[in-house]
Design a protein around this motif. Structure first.
Motif, PDB file in Angstrom:
ATOM      1  N   ILE A 286      81.684  21.716 110.414  1.00 39.51           N
ATOM      2  CA  ILE A 286      81.741  20.555 109.522  1.00 39.51           C
ATOM      3  C   ILE A 286      81.173  20.876 108.148  1.00 39.51           C
ATOM      4  CG2 ILE A 286      79.491  19.431 109.984  1.00 39.51           C
ATOM      5  CD1 ILE A 286      81.102  16.802 110.364  1.00 39.51           C
ATOM      6  N   ALA A 287      80.374  21.936 108.075  1.00 31.45           N
ATOM      7  CA  ALA A 287      79.828  22.369 106.790  1.00 31.45           C
ATOM      8  C   ALA A 287      80.924  22.806 105.831  1.00 31.45           C
ATOM      9  CB  ALA A 287      78.844  23.523 107.001  1.00 31.45           C
ATOM     10  N   LYS A 288      82.083  23.202 106.355  1.00 29.31           N
ATOM     11  CA  LYS A 288      83.166  23.698 105.502  1.00 29.31           C
ATOM     12  C   LYS A 288      83.526  22.681 104.419  1.00 29.31           C
ATOM     13  CE  LYS A 288      84.220  27.672 107.594  1.00 29.31           C
ATOM     14  NZ  LYS A 288      83.022  27.821 108.444  1.00 29.31           N
ATOM     15  N   TRP A 289      83.571  21.394 104.796  1.00 25.52           N
ATOM     16  CA  TRP A 289      83.922  20.379 103.790  1.00 25.52           C
ATOM     17  C   TRP A 289      82.823  20.233 102.742  1.00 25.52           C
ATOM     18  CZ3 TRP A 289      86.961  17.629 100.947  1.00 25.52           C
ATOM     19  CH2 TRP A 289      86.471  16.502 100.265  1.00 25.52           C
ATOM     20  N   TYR A 290      81.595  20.097 103.171  1.00 26.21           N
ATOM     21  CA  TYR A 290      80.509  19.806 102.234  1.00 26.21           C
ATOM     22  C   TYR A 290      80.266  20.973 101.280  1.00 26.21           C
ATOM     23  CZ  TYR A 290      79.963  15.890 105.319  1.00 26.21           C
ATOM     24  OH  TYR A 290      80.228  14.750 106.048  1.00 26.21           O
ATOM     25  N   GLU A 291      80.562  22.175 101.726  1.00 26.81           N
ATOM     26  CA  GLU A 291      80.396  23.339 100.853  1.00 26.81           C
ATOM     27  C   GLU A 291      81.654  23.607 100.025  1.00 26.81           C
ATOM     28  OE1 GLU A 291      77.146  26.226 102.630  1.00 26.81           O
ATOM     29  OE2 GLU A 291      78.801  26.046 104.050  1.00 26.81           O
ATOM     30  N   ALA A 292      82.829  23.603 100.664  1.00 24.78           N
ATOM     31  CA  ALA A 292      84.061  23.912  99.935  1.00 24.78           C
ATOM     32  C   ALA A 292      84.373  22.879  98.859  1.00 24.78           C
ATOM     33  CB  ALA A 292      85.234  24.030 100.901  1.00 24.78           C
TER      34      ALA A 292
ATOM     35  N   GLN B 169      91.439  20.935 101.463  1.00 22.92           N
ATOM     36  CA  GLN B 169      91.964  19.795 102.205  1.00 22.92           C
ATOM     37  C   GLN B 169      91.903  20.042 103.718  1.00 22.92           C
ATOM     38  OE1 GLN B 169      92.472  16.899 101.141  1.00 22.92           O
ATOM     39  NE2 GLN B 169      92.290  17.331  98.955  1.00 22.92           N
ATOM     40  N   GLN B 170      92.113  21.283 104.134  1.00 27.35           N
ATOM     41  CA  GLN B 170      91.948  21.598 105.549  1.00 27.35           C
ATOM     42  C   GLN B 170      90.499  21.386 105.981  1.00 27.35           C
ATOM     43  OE1 GLN B 170      94.137  22.293 107.985  1.00 27.35           O
ATOM     44  NE2 GLN B 170      95.762  21.904 106.510  1.00 27.35           N
ATOM     45  N   ALA B 171      89.568  21.701 105.090  1.00 24.40           N
ATOM     46  CA  ALA B 171      88.148  21.458 105.390  1.00 24.40           C
ATOM     47  C   ALA B 171      87.894  19.970 105.571  1.00 24.40           C
ATOM     48  CB  ALA B 171      87.272  22.015 104.270  1.00 24.40           C
ATOM     49  N   ARG B 172      88.580  19.165 104.777  1.00 21.34           N
ATOM     50  CA  ARG B 172      88.420  17.709 104.899  1.00 21.34           C
ATOM     51  C   ARG B 172      89.006  17.203 106.215  1.00 21.34           C
ATOM     52  NH1 ARG B 172      91.384  12.981 101.923  1.00 21.34           N
ATOM     53  NH2 ARG B 172      89.855  11.336 102.136  1.00 21.34           N
ATOM     54  N   VAL B 173      90.178  17.715 106.579  1.00 23.87           N
ATOM     55  CA  VAL B 173      90.790  17.350 107.856  1.00 23.87           C
ATOM     56  C   VAL B 173      89.894  17.781 109.014  1.00 23.87           C
ATOM     57  CG1 VAL B 173      92.745  17.818 109.392  1.00 23.87           C
ATOM     58  CG2 VAL B 173      93.147  17.396 106.956  1.00 23.87           C
TER      59      VAL B 173
ATOM     60  N   ARG C  61      84.614  15.883  94.451  1.00 26.18           N
ATOM     61  CA  ARG C  61      84.958  15.173  95.678  1.00 26.18           C
ATOM     62  C   ARG C  61      85.850  13.977  95.378  1.00 26.18           C
ATOM     63  NH1 ARG C  61      79.224  16.111  97.630  1.00 26.18           N
ATOM     64  NH2 ARG C  61      79.391  17.879  99.036  1.00 26.18           N
ATOM     65  N   ARG C  62      85.549  13.254  94.263  1.00 24.13           N
ATOM     66  CA  ARG C  62      86.380  12.101  93.919  1.00 24.13           C
ATOM     67  C   ARG C  62      87.813  12.537  93.629  1.00 24.13           C
ATOM     68  NH1 ARG C  62      83.852   7.425  93.500  1.00 24.13           N
ATOM     69  NH2 ARG C  62      81.657   7.297  92.933  1.00 24.13           N
ATOM     70  N   SER C  63      87.977  13.655  92.904  1.00 25.75           N
ATOM     71  CA  SER C  63      89.322  14.108  92.575  1.00 25.75           C
ATOM     72  C   SER C  63      90.090  14.494  93.824  1.00 25.75           C
ATOM     73  CB  SER C  63      89.260  15.303  91.613  1.00 25.75           C
ATOM     74  OG  SER C  63      88.709  16.439  92.247  1.00 25.75           O
ATOM     75  N   LEU C  64      89.387  15.029  94.805  1.00 28.59           N
ATOM     76  CA  LEU C  64      90.040  15.389  96.058  1.00 28.59           C
ATOM     77  C   LEU C  64      90.508  14.155  96.798  1.00 28.59           C
ATOM     78  CD1 LEU C  64      87.685  18.212  97.250  1.00 28.59           C
ATOM     79  CD2 LEU C  64      90.132  18.428  96.916  1.00 28.59           C
TER      80      LEU C  64
END
Length: 410
Positions: free
Chosen positions: A190-196, A213-217, A393-396
């Motif tokens: 789950i760290a992948k999203w917060y770091e990427a 986006q894969q990190a978010r999924v 993060r907002r832009s994503l």
């Protein structure tokens, strides 16, 4: 079959004429229940004299593999990596492989065993098969090995020239692992999203956009399914979470490259290994590091999104059993000197923590590490979130908002 993928540069600092090579994925992945036996023929395609590298606790599993490997006329030898993926172990295993005249390395075990096997294989220019025995990391997938001291202190990582030639994910084998290993894998993944999202959220590069986006999924899968998975080992939802921690987490680093992998959470992990040794496992330290990173964003930027995410992660951690504070890692009685040591390691000049869009002083990192469970400061929650990490993060969120996936935890 090649498991490399070359494309135009994904790093914004490179020119359009430079070449950027990605090690995206293993050449082949076999997954399912009871697939270990049927995979013997695939292993035989890669070599006839494998050296099986395992940990002390997984050596028995590798011995169980002998009968079906022998059906393929494979002449195997076994060796343990010892205390850790350390330089002494690597030298010993190279010698053992040469003595056996090995033409293939098979790694069986958790992240340390697989990292060791991959690195030995690269050093000897041999193919490698990874067989994870838990869902604790994506080491079975990635083209990366972490090297530690014999006491478990992180020293450096090695980017490998290729991902494994074959990854065998047997759910029946994973199911035998202790429950806390999958929980740790959830923390690591789950760290992948917060770091990427911090390191690469502004990138306009196609593959890095895809990786983030894969990190978010990945994050959403874990937030939605982890609690049920930990209650029902072997179930369909459990298999989905295992796929997420072992496979999908590897996809993020494979597509995004090194800059998409780690920021402060892993840097905190590296520092903690110098004071905790083998007292907790990789994903547990990384999970704590996510809270530290969010706390830094909250404290130093007045980042409301980070504050909200930290509070919601605390609830999620409590539900599945991830560490929320130092005492949960067995470090409740550490000295100020020990904490300073961890902070100094986390802040070394080449540390991934410097991918944060702001500078972090030692005293600020110490304050964040001892306040991961602090309530949201009302002054922070009313601050205007206009900083780089927040806007990334907002832009994503504006770029992709998949139907059915919550934006609640950012």
């Amino acid at each position: 079959m090649s498991n490399k993928f070359s494309t135009e540069p994904s790093l914004s600092t490179q020119t359009s004429s430079s070449l950027f090579t990605l090690t995206v994925a293993p050449a082949k992945v076999i997954r399912g229940s009871g697939v270990l036996q049927t995979a013997a023929a695939e292993i035989a395609c890669l070599g006839s004299r494998p050296l099986i590298v395992a940990g002390e606790s997984t050596l028995a599993i590798s011995q169980q593999m002998q009968p079906f490997l022998e059906t393929q006329q494979l002449h195997t030898a076994q060796a343990t990596y010892g205390a850790d993926c350390c330089e002494a172990s690597l030298k010993s295993l190279q010698k053992r492989a040469k003595e056996h005249k090995a033409d293939l390395i098979i790694g069986v075990g958790g992240g340390k065993a697989l990292d060791t096997a991959k690195l030995v294989a690269q050093q000897l220019q041999l193919p490698v098969v990874t067989i994870p025995t838990s869902g604790a990391t994506c080491a079975a997938w990635s083209a990366l090995s972490n090297v530690y001291s014999e006491d478990g202190a992180f020293l450096y990582d090695v980017g490998l020239s290729r991902c494994p030639d074959l990854l065998i994910l047997d759910y029946d084998l994973i199911k035998t692992a202790p429950q806390h290993t999958l929980v740790a894998g959830i923390g690591d993944a789950i760290a992948k999203w917060y770091e990427a999202s911090v390191s690469s959220g502004h990138s306009q590069d196609t593959l890095i956009i895809a990786a983030v986006q894969q990190a978010r999924v990945l994050r959403d899968i874990l937030l939605q399914k982890s609690a049920a998975a930990t209650k029902e080992p072997g179930s369909e939802v459990w298999r989905e979470v295992v796929d997420a921690t072992v496979l999908l987490a590897g996809v993020v680093g494979g597509l995004g490259g090194a800059q998409c992998r780690t920021v402060a959470a892993h840097a905190v992990h590296n520092g903690l290994t110098h004071i905790s040794g083998h007292g907790s496992i990789h994903g547990e330290k990384v999970a704590f590091g996510i809270l530290v990173q969010l706390r830094l964003e909250e404290m130093l930027q007045g980042n409301q999104l980070a504050a909200s995410a930290r509070q919601q992660l605390l609830k999620f951690y409590a539900e599945i059993g991830l560490p929320q504070k130092l005492s949960d890692l067995g470090l409740g009685n550490i000295t100020l000197g020990e904490l300073q040591t961890a902070v100094e390691i986390a802040l070394v000049p080449n540390s991934d923590i410097h991918r944060l869009p702001f500078k972090v002083a030692p005293e600020q990192l110490m304050a964040a590490m001892v306040s991961t469970t602090a309530p949201i400061d009302s002054r922070d929650t009313t601050a205007v979130a206009s900083t780089e990490g927040t806007s990334a993060r907002r832009s994503l969120i504006n770029r992709v908002s998949p139907k059915g996936i919550s934006d609640e935890v950012l």
